[in-house]
Design a protein around this motif. Structure first.
Motif, PDB file in Angstrom:
ATOM      1  N   PHE A 250       0.852  -1.201   0.000  1.00 31.78           N
ATOM      2  CA  PHE A 250       0.000   0.000   0.000  1.00 31.78           C
ATOM      3  C   PHE A 250       0.879   1.240   0.000  1.00 31.78           C
TER       4      PHE A 250
ATOM      5  N   SER B  53      -3.416   3.124  -1.260  1.00 38.82           N
ATOM      6  CA  SER B  53      -2.254   3.510  -0.466  1.00 38.82           C
ATOM      7  C   SER B  53      -2.644   3.770   0.983  1.00 38.82           C
TER       8      SER B  53
ATOM      9  N   GLY C 240      -5.704   3.369   4.915  1.00 40.21           N
ATOM     10  CA  GLY C 240      -5.796   2.159   4.084  1.00 40.21           C
ATOM     11  C   GLY C 240      -7.218   1.635   4.003  1.00 40.21           C
TER      12      GLY C 240
END
Ligand SMILES: *Cc1c(COP(=O)(O)O)cnc(C)c1O
Length: 379
Positions: free
Chosen positions: A186, A193, A244
């Motif tokens: 990520f 991300s 995330g």
């Protein structure tokens, strides 16, 4: 250099703000907190896998995965050569040797035939490889059926580097869930991300438990600090997990957009002589994290370098494909099996801007630059 049109830029217009504020208000910004648990359970649901452990990078997830597979000093690990260095670096951290294998032309990922030849060759030299690291480059699923058959035939586990392939599917099943262990990243410009982070998944509960233990310095569940083995500080923090999770909520929309971007490039470049796309087969679906093309200079009269330069002049960022690891100076004594396919891909390839919010107008402009490159050649 700042580009008007970057290669791949995150879009943070979901719950990223809300969740990170909640994380901060709760006081839990370190490696404990609700967003870690929520991110992990949403990941395992989304991927239909047993359990997911979120970590502080894709590289640490790969490292930990190799530790869990028992890789140590003197071992050999087969690794796709056409990839980012992080697929192979952890092999070296562990004192083992990567054995690089070439790609095949359909998916640009590891070639199953050369993979089998490599295994036989290494066995005949007296050492059976301990694991096979395969990669789904730019989101494109590798030839999993053939790879898994070889893995079973020789009883060598697959570590799936799905860092670029979250949400990609092969025969309807999520990439990352085929190997004994799967890994995601990520990092900043990946399709989702968390600022920085990664994840390790497996259907083996024992492996997951060990991953949790080893990622927290192998601290045993006792009232005092007690350690039976050497661990790592690899856990994700709650603030990253908050971002995330918000990103994961949008994954389906992101994949839709990335695939649309890819389709538009195909339409705009239809019939353009000498340009070819990395393309999925009937049994696979790429998340098309990045749209990658090959330029046949003999036909177009311009190279990937020429085009990259012209795009840059127009404020457009593009990127060469990964330079094969067997051609990297740092790996120049490492064994390699295969021909020159991955080198050719590197020499001719280019990744085009593929952000989720890339507009059709910008894509038209990018394709206009490609057309003007052609007219320069033939004027
Ligand atoms: C990004 C990436 C990694 C590493 O992930 P980080 O989160 O940057 O450590 C590993 N393998 C591949 C193929 C990648 O693209």
């Amino acid at each position: 250099m700042a580009f008007n049109i970057p290669l791949s830029f995150p879009v943070l217009n979901g719950n990223e703000n809300l969740y990170s504020q909640q994380a901060i208000s709760s006081g839990h910004i370190a490696t404990f907190g609700q967003f870690i648990n929520r991110f992990e359970s949403k990941l395992s649901k989304r991927l239909k896998t047993h359990e997911a452990v979120v970590l502080n990078s894709g590289t640490s997830a790969l490292h930990l995965g190799m530790v869990l597979l028992g890789i140590g000093p003197g071992d050999e690990v087969i690794c796709q050569s056409f990839t980012f260095c992080a697929s192979a670096n952890p092999v070296v951290y562990l004192g083992a040797t990567p054995i690089f294998v070439d790609s095949e032309k359909d998916t640009w990922n590891i070639c199953p035939e050369i993979l089998e030849d490599t295994i036989l060759s290494r066995i005949s030299k007296g050492k059976k490889p301990k694991a096979i690291v395969i990669v789904h480059l730019f989101g494109m699923p590798a030839k999993m059926k053939e790879i898994l058959e070889i893995s079973e035939k020789y009883n060598i586990p697959v570590l799936e580097d799905a860092a670029e392939a979250i949400g990609s599917k092969y025969e309807g099943k999520a990439c990352g869930t085929f190997g004994q262990i799967g890994v995601f990243s990520f990092n900043g410009n990946k399709i989702i991300s968390s600022g920085g982070g990664g994840c390790l998944i497996s259907n083996d509960t024992n492996l997951i438990q060990r991953a949790r233990l080893l990622s927290t310095q192998a601290r045993e569940d006792l009232p005092f600090y007690h350690h039976l083995e050497i661990g790592y500080n690899y856990k994700m923090n709650n603030l990253s997990a908050a971002v995330g999770l918000a990103q994961l909520e949008q994954l389906d929309a992101y994949i839709k957009s990335r695939r649309l971007v890819n389709q538009r490039y195909r339409n705009l470049l239809k019939g353009f002589p000498g340009i070819e796309f990395q393309t999925e087969s009937n049994d696979s679906q790429s998340n098309y994290w990045l749209t990658a093309i090959l330029i046949d200079k003999e036909v177009t009269g311009f190279s990937n370098e020429d085009l990259k330069r012209s795009l840059m002049k127009n404020g457009v960022e593009s990127r060469f494909l990964w330079k094969p690891l067997h051609t990297q100076p740092v790996f120049n004594t490492t064994p390699y099996y295969g021909g020159s396919l991955s080198e050719k891909l590197f020499e001719n390839g280019l990744c085009l801007p593929s952000s989720v919010d890339l507009t059709f107008k910008n894509q038209e402009m990018i394709v206009e630059v490609i057309h003007s490159e052609l007219s320069k050649t033939f004027k």
